[in-house]
Motif scaffolding. Structure first.
Motif, PDB file in Angstrom:
ATOM      1  N   ARG A  25       0.819  -1.218   0.000  1.00 17.88           N
ATOM      2  CA  ARG A  25       0.000   0.000   0.000  1.00 17.88           C
ATOM      3  C   ARG A  25       0.853   1.267   0.000  1.00 17.88           C
ATOM      4  NH1 ARG A  25      -5.350   1.762   1.340  1.00 17.88           N
ATOM      5  NH2 ARG A  25      -5.397   3.561   2.724  1.00 17.88           N
ATOM      6  N   GLU A  26       2.021   1.202   0.667  1.00 15.93           N
ATOM      7  CA  GLU A  26       2.855   2.400   0.749  1.00 15.93           C
ATOM      8  C   GLU A  26       3.382   2.828  -0.618  1.00 15.93           C
ATOM      9  OE1 GLU A  26       5.856  -0.953   1.383  1.00 15.93           O
ATOM     10  OE2 GLU A  26       3.739  -0.546   1.810  1.00 15.93           O
ATOM     11  N   ALA A  27       3.400   1.902  -1.582  1.00 15.19           N
ATOM     12  CA  ALA A  27       3.870   2.253  -2.924  1.00 15.19           C
ATOM     13  C   ALA A  27       2.928   3.236  -3.609  1.00 15.19           C
ATOM     14  CB  ALA A  27       4.004   0.986  -3.772  1.00 15.19           C
ATOM     15  N   GLN A  36      -0.017   5.689   9.206  1.00 14.12           N
ATOM     16  CA  GLN A  36      -1.242   6.162   8.564  1.00 14.12           C
ATOM     17  C   GLN A  36      -1.609   5.277   7.376  1.00 14.12           C
ATOM     18  OE1 GLN A  36      -0.896   9.933   6.547  1.00 14.12           O
ATOM     19  NE2 GLN A  36      -3.094  10.126   6.207  1.00 14.12           N
ATOM     20  N   VAL A  37      -0.614   4.930   6.580  1.00 14.03           N
ATOM     21  CA  VAL A  37      -0.867   4.134   5.371  1.00 14.03           C
ATOM     22  C   VAL A  37      -1.544   2.818   5.716  1.00 14.03           C
ATOM     23  CG1 VAL A  37       0.249   2.874   3.491  1.00 14.03           C
ATOM     24  CG2 VAL A  37       1.004   5.189   4.060  1.00 14.03           C
ATOM     25  N   TYR A  38      -1.128   2.191   6.824  1.00 16.90           N
ATOM     26  CA  TYR A  38      -1.622   0.856   7.163  1.00 16.90           C
ATOM     27  C   TYR A  38      -2.637   0.851   8.308  1.00 16.90           C
ATOM     28  CZ  TYR A  38       1.496  -1.291   3.842  1.00 16.90           C
ATOM     29  OH  TYR A  38       2.111  -1.669   2.673  1.00 16.90           O
ATOM     30  N   VAL A  43      -7.637   7.466   5.678  1.00 14.94           N
ATOM     31  CA  VAL A  43      -7.618   7.872   4.277  1.00 14.94           C
ATOM     32  C   VAL A  43      -6.340   8.682   4.042  1.00 14.94           C
ATOM     33  CG1 VAL A  43      -8.788   9.270   2.519  1.00 14.94           C
ATOM     34  CG2 VAL A  43     -10.136   7.956   4.178  1.00 14.94           C
ATOM     35  N   VAL A  44      -5.679   8.439   2.927  1.00 13.33           N
ATOM     36  CA  VAL A  44      -4.499   9.232   2.566  1.00 13.33           C
ATOM     37  C   VAL A  44      -4.909  10.202   1.462  1.00 13.33           C
ATOM     38  CG1 VAL A  44      -2.125   9.202   1.732  1.00 13.33           C
ATOM     39  CG2 VAL A  44      -2.966   7.336   3.174  1.00 13.33           C
ATOM     40  N   ILE A  45      -4.972  11.480   1.804  1.00 17.72           N
ATOM     41  CA  ILE A  45      -5.364  12.493   0.827  1.00 17.72           C
ATOM     42  C   ILE A  45      -4.218  12.724  -0.153  1.00 17.72           C
ATOM     43  CG2 ILE A  45      -6.200  14.846   0.488  1.00 17.72           C
ATOM     44  CD1 ILE A  45      -8.094  13.026   2.057  1.00 17.72           C
ATOM     45  N   THR A  46      -4.517  12.662  -1.442  1.00 17.37           N
ATOM     46  CA  THR A  46      -3.472  12.847  -2.451  1.00 17.37           C
ATOM     47  C   THR A  46      -3.624  14.154  -3.232  1.00 17.37           C
ATOM     48  OG1 THR A  46      -4.782  11.542  -4.024  1.00 17.37           O
ATOM     49  CG2 THR A  46      -3.126  10.376  -2.730  1.00 17.37           C
ATOM     50  N   LYS A  47      -4.789  14.802  -3.127  1.00 13.06           N
ATOM     51  CA  LYS A  47      -4.963  16.076  -3.819  1.00 13.06           C
ATOM     52  C   LYS A  47      -6.119  16.835  -3.178  1.00 13.06           C
ATOM     53  CE  LYS A  47      -5.594  18.248  -8.360  1.00 13.06           C
ATOM     54  NZ  LYS A  47      -5.861  18.046  -9.815  1.00 13.06           N
ATOM     55  N   ARG A  48      -5.947  18.149  -3.038  1.00 12.61           N
ATOM     56  CA  ARG A  48      -7.003  19.024  -2.529  1.00 12.61           C
ATOM     57  C   ARG A  48      -7.285  20.125  -3.546  1.00 12.61           C
ATOM     58  NH1 ARG A  48      -7.968  18.178   2.941  1.00 12.61           N
ATOM     59  NH2 ARG A  48      -6.364  16.941   4.033  1.00 12.61           N
ATOM     60  N   ASP A  49      -8.511  20.683  -3.486  1.00 14.11           N
ATOM     61  CA  ASP A  49      -8.849  21.785  -4.392  1.00 14.11           C
ATOM     62  C   ASP A  49      -8.413  23.111  -3.790  1.00 14.11           C
ATOM     63  OD1 ASP A  49     -10.707  22.482  -2.443  1.00 14.11           O
ATOM     64  OD2 ASP A  49     -12.461  21.854  -3.614  1.00 14.11           O
ATOM     65  N   SER A  57      -8.021  10.677  -3.185  1.00 14.76           N
ATOM     66  CA  SER A  57      -7.416  10.059  -2.009  1.00 14.76           C
ATOM     67  C   SER A  57      -7.229   8.569  -2.247  1.00 14.76           C
ATOM     68  CB  SER A  57      -8.304  10.266  -0.777  1.00 14.76           C
ATOM     69  OG  SER A  57      -9.532   9.578  -0.942  1.00 14.76           O
ATOM     70  N   VAL A  58      -6.398   7.966  -1.399  1.00 15.31           N
ATOM     71  CA  VAL A  58      -6.338   6.512  -1.285  1.00 15.31           C
ATOM     72  C   VAL A  58      -7.301   6.163  -0.151  1.00 15.31           C
ATOM     73  CG1 VAL A  58      -4.887   4.499  -0.885  1.00 15.31           C
ATOM     74  CG2 VAL A  58      -3.937   6.515  -2.020  1.00 15.31           C
ATOM     75  N   SER A  59      -8.382   5.487  -0.476  1.00 18.26           N
ATOM     76  CA  SER A  59      -9.445   5.251   0.495  1.00 18.26           C
ATOM     77  C   SER A  59      -8.954   4.420   1.672  1.00 18.26           C
ATOM     78  CB  SER A  59     -10.620   4.536  -0.173  1.00 18.26           C
ATOM     79  OG  SER A  59     -11.153   5.308  -1.218  1.00 18.26           O
TER      80      SER A  59
END
Length: 394
Positions: A25-27, A36-38, A43-49, A57-59
């Motif tokens: 998952r960390e990849a 946090q990843v595991y 949820v890992v947020i990958t982009k915000r407006d 996000s990565v759910s």
């Protein structure tokens, strides 16, 4: 992570468990702390407006596990994922095996580029990653045995149904009167019928299928009402209702331990003619204007310039059991609060330990006479019906 998911019942089958134990998952979330990843809930947020709101996000692992179990993916299947990120597509690739086919799409070039790179680096270059507005599906690679939507959808466009194999399964986080449930849908006599649903939350879908909730401010930005679609709301009346003395009604219905009661929320959204979520900032809660249940969106009955919402009150010193309490505001607060309490009692009596709701999705042109009784929610492409089979006595 896998151990936690199994303990909590989110991983139920050996095949999905192996996929989670295999894909790193960390990849797909480089730079994020491994804790946090595991974490099964994170949820890992990958982009915000531009307003700081998450748009990609990565759910959370538990949501991904639940949806993959709902999908029942088997070796050799053709699967379409709508809403990309890379990690979930890699899990699907493990499930379909070398004879299967995975197509993952997203409307955002940033997300597509990121998913393409991370899938290749993690050893899944066979996954097809496309820049697509998924409202039209991916006809050139259809039909699909499974379609999994990983963004919050307000409606189900015709392309998703048309591109689903005859015996296929569509898993979609569908918004129903402000509440989102991940619903597994199969074909039945010309329309889609649920074979299970789960509580979930996702960033909303973008593109042609976007449909934002409305936020009705009741006291500056401290107290507001979230409503779905074009629901008519007496905003001035509701603002005035907050200035009037409130009423409180005990339901006599208790919950405790780890018993979920999200089905009560869905039942209320089904039963109430006008429904919304009352939300408040901490300052309004600490001032005693509204209860703490408004932090996460209190389920609210609306009628003209009056409203009532549900909260809870501890019934044990260790705060492990709670009674539902209803608070009413406005000139009709007493009546609305009493009616709300009766609905809670009806759920407790007839549906609390029952089979849950039946959710059916009909094409928008379906005549009313061909749709059974229940709460009918009109959308752009579909007519969604929610009904509640009664708990049968043994």
């Amino acid at each position: 992570m896998v151990g936690q998911l199994r303990t909590h019942g989110e991983l139920r089958t050996d095949t999905v468990t192996r996929a989670f134990a295999t894909v790193p998952r960390e990849a797909f979330a480089p730079g994020a702390p491994l804790e946090q990843v595991y974490n099964r809930d994170d949820v890992v947020i990958t982009k915000r407006d531009e307003n700081g709101l998450a748009v990609s996000s990565v759910s959370a692992p538990r949501i991904q596990a639940i949806m993959l179990e709902q999908a029942d993916i088997r070796p050799g299947m053709r699967v379409l994922e709508i809403g990309s990120g890379g990690y979930n597509a890699a899990l699907i690739a493990e499930l379909v095996g070398p004879e299967g086919e995975v197509t993952t799409v997203d409307i955002d070039p940033f997300v597509v580029d990121r998913a393409t790179q991370y899938l290749a680096e993690a050893g899944y270059p066979q996954v097809r990653v496309l820049l697509v507005d998924a409202e039209g599906g991916v006809p050139e690679h259809a039909p699909f045995d499974r379609i999994i939507v990983t963004a919050g959808a307000w409606d189900i466009p015709p392309a998703w149904t048309e591109q689903l194999a005859e015996d296929g399964v569509l898993v979609v986080p569908l918004r129903l009167r402000g509440l989102t449930r991940s619903i597994a849908l199969v074909r039945e006599r010309g329309h889609l019928v649920s074979c299970g649903y789960e509580l979930c939350g996702f960033v909303p879908i973008q593109g042609a299928g976007a449909n934002a909730e409305r936020l009705v401010l009741l006291q500056s930005e401290d107290i507001a009402l979230r409503v779905d679609g074009d629901q008519i709301v007496d905003a001035d009346g509701l603002r005035n209702a907050l200035t009037l003395p409130r009423v409180a009604r005990q339901s006599g219905v208790e919950v405790g331990g780890f018993e979920p009661f999200d089905d009560l929320d869905l039942f209320l959204a089904t039963a109430l003619d006008a429904f919304g979520l009352l939300v408040a900032k901490p300052a309004a809660i600490e001032a005693g204007l509204v209860e703490r249940s408004t932090r996460m969106g209190a389920k609210t009955a609306l009628e003209g310039g009056s409203f009532a919402y549900r909260a809870s009150q501890a019934t044990s010193e260790d705060r492990t059991s709670f009674e539902f309490v209803v608070y009413g505001h406005g000139p009709d607060a007493d009546r609305i609060a009493n009616e709300y309490v009766e609905l809670i009692r009806e759920w407790d009596r007839l549906h609390r330990h029952g089979p849950g709701a039946r959710i059916e999705v009909f094409p928008t042109a379906t005549p009313h006479a061909e749709i059974p009784d229940g709460r009918l929610i009109e959308k752009r492409h579909t007519r969604v019906l929610i009904s509640w089979p009664h708990l049968t006595s043994s």
